[in-house]
Write a protein that holds these residues in place. Structure first.
Motif, PDB file in Angstrom:
ATOM      1  N   TYR A 310       0.834  -1.213   0.000  1.00  0.00           N
ATOM      2  CA  TYR A 310       0.000   0.000   0.000  1.00  0.00           C
ATOM      3  C   TYR A 310       0.865   1.257   0.000  1.00  0.00           C
ATOM      4  CZ  TYR A 310      -3.432  -3.417   1.542  1.00  0.00           C
ATOM      5  OH  TYR A 310      -4.230  -4.527   1.631  1.00  0.00           O
ATOM      6  N   PRO A 311       0.420   2.289  -0.724  1.00  0.00           N
ATOM      7  CA  PRO A 311       1.179   3.548  -0.680  1.00  0.00           C
ATOM      8  C   PRO A 311       1.003   4.239   0.672  1.00  0.00           C
ATOM      9  CG  PRO A 311      -0.800   3.775  -2.041  1.00  0.00           C
ATOM     10  CD  PRO A 311      -0.750   2.349  -1.603  1.00  0.00           C
ATOM     11  N   GLN A 312       2.064   4.902   1.103  1.00  0.00           N
ATOM     12  CA  GLN A 312       1.984   5.685   2.340  1.00  0.00           C
ATOM     13  C   GLN A 312       1.604   7.123   2.020  1.00  0.00           C
ATOM     14  OE1 GLN A 312       5.608   3.220   4.418  1.00  0.00           O
ATOM     15  NE2 GLN A 312       5.672   5.439   4.607  1.00  0.00           N
ATOM     16  N   ASN A 318       6.033   3.137   0.535  1.00  0.00           N
ATOM     17  CA  ASN A 318       4.965   2.132   0.669  1.00  0.00           C
ATOM     18  C   ASN A 318       5.171   1.324   1.941  1.00  0.00           C
ATOM     19  OD1 ASN A 318       3.948   2.131  -2.348  1.00  0.00           O
ATOM     20  ND2 ASN A 318       6.182   2.158  -2.357  1.00  0.00           N
ATOM     21  N   ASP A 364       9.261   3.182  -3.813  1.00  0.00           N
ATOM     22  CA  ASP A 364       8.662   2.585  -5.025  1.00  0.00           C
ATOM     23  C   ASP A 364       9.685   1.730  -5.790  1.00  0.00           C
ATOM     24  OD1 ASP A 364       6.268   3.850  -4.627  1.00  0.00           O
ATOM     25  OD2 ASP A 364       6.696   5.538  -5.976  1.00  0.00           O
TER      26      ASP A 364
END
Ligand code: SRM
Ligand code: SF4
Length: 514
Positions: A310-312, A318, A364
């Motif tokens: 999941y992206p932060q 992430n 990423d």
């Protein structure tokens, strides 16, 4: 009937009155030199738990240590220290992520304990006051500081509450003689990721004069009674959370019921006093006027399980949630998780109340390589829809309260059901070895509580089945829907429940249809 000091004390009150549990801290080196066999019974069986050291009657001589991991966050250095501790014991050494975002270490030789404490001290770890009549590990949002939608970063508050109650991890005699255990949780996200409703004291996000928390009290599970926490009708600002926690723990310490250990958790005091008097007493103890609760809290979401990538909120970073089946780790696993956190992240590892792990702060550009690491075959980011949610307490392998074996059985049953069925959504199955409910069957979609059953003249391991637990928004506790199912008869019953109530399909049928 109101309790008075002159009435008969239960045996735990007597042993605490004779000698406070924390005093064994001064004696631990001498105990370790003489050996556990030479220890007085109450020191061995009970008072050691004030240091987080648990004698296990199931494996005498092989001790368990329960840490405190505030907000469930560890550094890779700390993880390596924990791994080194259990590595000495080969196959007998293992660790479990607990249902309170915490770690327990197993297989420990008693003579090593002073040395282990020194190692903990050097890296800022503590196991103090983690068992018996103390405040347990304080849970906080596992995505604190990472989640773009979070309302408050809980990390500092959780650490401050722990530091206050444990004197910075050294032990605080002010809070070592509570009437019973006490659970505290603080959540800053919208999905109630720490099960606020099953804590003696919980802070949930709510807006009134700006951001703050509504306060819930009295949630608990025990063999005798289970209750969801109730609103105290109080709202506090973030900077008031620590002092209010202190005041409420003090009220519990000074007025909590102590005669009958089965009726000593906070909710029993609230029952005895009534919520209004309880609130008044908290206000007096706090020494300031309490504000009434905000009309609504901000728990608006279904609960997330954090498994996956999941992206932060930090652009380009992430977090990766790894499924650790039933929380069980070997020393090698722990070294490997620490390595992943260092190589790909910022050297941080987090735990969830679902007994899983999160590695945050992965760039990423590093994600694809991380996802090829061999350990992710064991600790998957995309496990089966039953495996991703299965939870289990310790059970008979190490716990003398257990009526059944849980962890191995939970994994075997999950694998067997996933082989038979195709699921369309995760189903949360929680196993717990006895009515103490450490595995929280009451919050599960399907909860399995260990029991003994009679079948064909034999006594067998079995379960009572719970259903209806709802987590996240509008959380509620499940109830028992079927009693005394022998474990050997359980698989078809669970299969039927999954087919009829959770939209599962039989694997062969689906294959044939294609
Ligand atoms: Fe628990 C006692 C394990 C979470 C309710 N629990 C025990 C003991 C210490 C009993 C013992 O001495 O053997 C178990 C240690 C076994 C072992 O060797 O691991 C034990 N409890 C656990 C853990 C490890 C289960 C797990 O596999 O994750 C959890 C450790 C949490 C932590 O890090 O501190 C654990 N226990 C819970 C929870 C869940 C929670 O907090 O969300 C509950 C229900 C919630 C609650 O407490 O209200 C829970 N444990 C109990 C109780 C019943 C309490 C009561 O009021 O009657 C006992 C028995 C007792 O305290 O007398 C108990
Ligand atoms: Fe032990 Fe019972 Fe807790 Fe499981 S639920 S860890 S068997 S006390």
């Amino acid at each position: 009937m109101t309790e008075t000091g002159s009435e008969k004390l239960n045996k735990f009150e007597k042993l605490k009155a004779e000698k406070d549990g924390l005093l064994v801290k001064q004696e631990i080196s001498e105990f370790a030199r003489q050996g556990w066999e030479a220890m007085e019974e109450n020191d061995l069986n009970h008072r050691l738990k004030w240091l987080g050291v648990f004698f296990r009657p199931v494996t005498p001589g092989k001790f368990m240590m329960r840490m405190r991991i505030p907000n469930g966050i560890l550094t890779s250095t700390q993880m390596c220290v924990l791994a080194e501790v259990i590595r000495r014991y080969d196959r007998e050494g293992s660790a479990d992520i607990t249902t309170r975002q915490n770690i327990q270490l197993r297989g420990i030789d008693f003579s090593d304990i002073p040395d282990i404490f020194n190692k903990f001290h050097k890296v800022g770890l503590t196991s103090i006051q983690s068992g018996m009549d103390n405040v347990r590990n304080i849970t906080g949002d596992p995505l604190a500081g990472l989640d773009a939608n979070e309302l408050y970063d809980t990390r500092e508050l959780v650490q401050q509450i722990q530091d206050l109650l444990t004197n910075g991890g050294e032990g605080n005699p002010e809070f070592t003689n509570l009437p019973r255990k006490f659970n505290i949780a603080v959540t800053g996200g919208k999905d109630n990721s720490i099960h606020a409703e099953i804590n003696d004291l919980a802070f949930v996000p709510a807006f009134k004069e700006g951001f703050g928390f509504n306060v819930l009290v009295g949630g608990f599970f025990s063999g005798k009674r289970c209750e969801a926490a109730i609103p105290l009708n109080v709202w506090v600002k973030p900077e008031e959370v620590v002092s209010l926690s202190k005041a409420i723990v003090e009220i519990f310490r000074d007025h909590g019921l102590r005669l009958n250990r089965q009726k000593a958790r906070l909710m029993w005091l609230i029952d005895e006093w009534g919520l209004e008097k309880f609130r008044d007493e908290v206000e007096k103890q706090w020494g300031k006027s309490l504000q009434t609760a905000a009309p609504k809290d901000e728990i608006d979401w279904e609960k997330r399980d954090h498994i996956g990538v999941y992206p932060q909120k930090q652009l380009g970073l992430n977090y990766v949630g790894l499924n650790i089946p039933v929380g069980r780790l070997s020393a090698d696993d722990m070294f490997e998780l620490a390595r992943l956190a260092e190589v790909y992240g910022s050297g941080e590892i987090r735990f969830t109340v679902e007994q899983n792990a999160i590695i945050p702060n992965i760039h990423d550009s590093a994600l694809n390589t991380l996802l090829t690491e061999p350990i992710l075959k064991k600790f998957s980011v995309s496990p089966g829809l039953l495996m991703r949610s299965v939870i289990s307490c310790t059970g008979a392998q190490f716990c003398n309260f257990a009526l059944i074996e849980t962890k191995k059985r939970a994994i075997a049953m999950t694998e067997a059901l996933e082989e038979e069925l195709i699921l369309s959504k995760p189903v949360r199955i929680h196993w717990t070895g006895c009515p103490n409910s450490c595995g929280q069957p009451q919050v599960a979609d399907i909860g399995l509580m260990g029991t003994k059953v009679r079948k064909n003249g034999q006594t067998l391991e079995g379960v009572d089945i719970y259903m209806g637990g709802k987590v996240g928004k509008d959380a509620r506790l499940g109830t028992c829907i079927q009693k005394s199912v022998a474990c050997e008869d359980l698989q078809p019953i669970l299969k039927d429940i999954l087919l009829k109530q959770f939209g599962a399909k039989v694997r062969e049928q689906t294959a044939a249809q294609i």
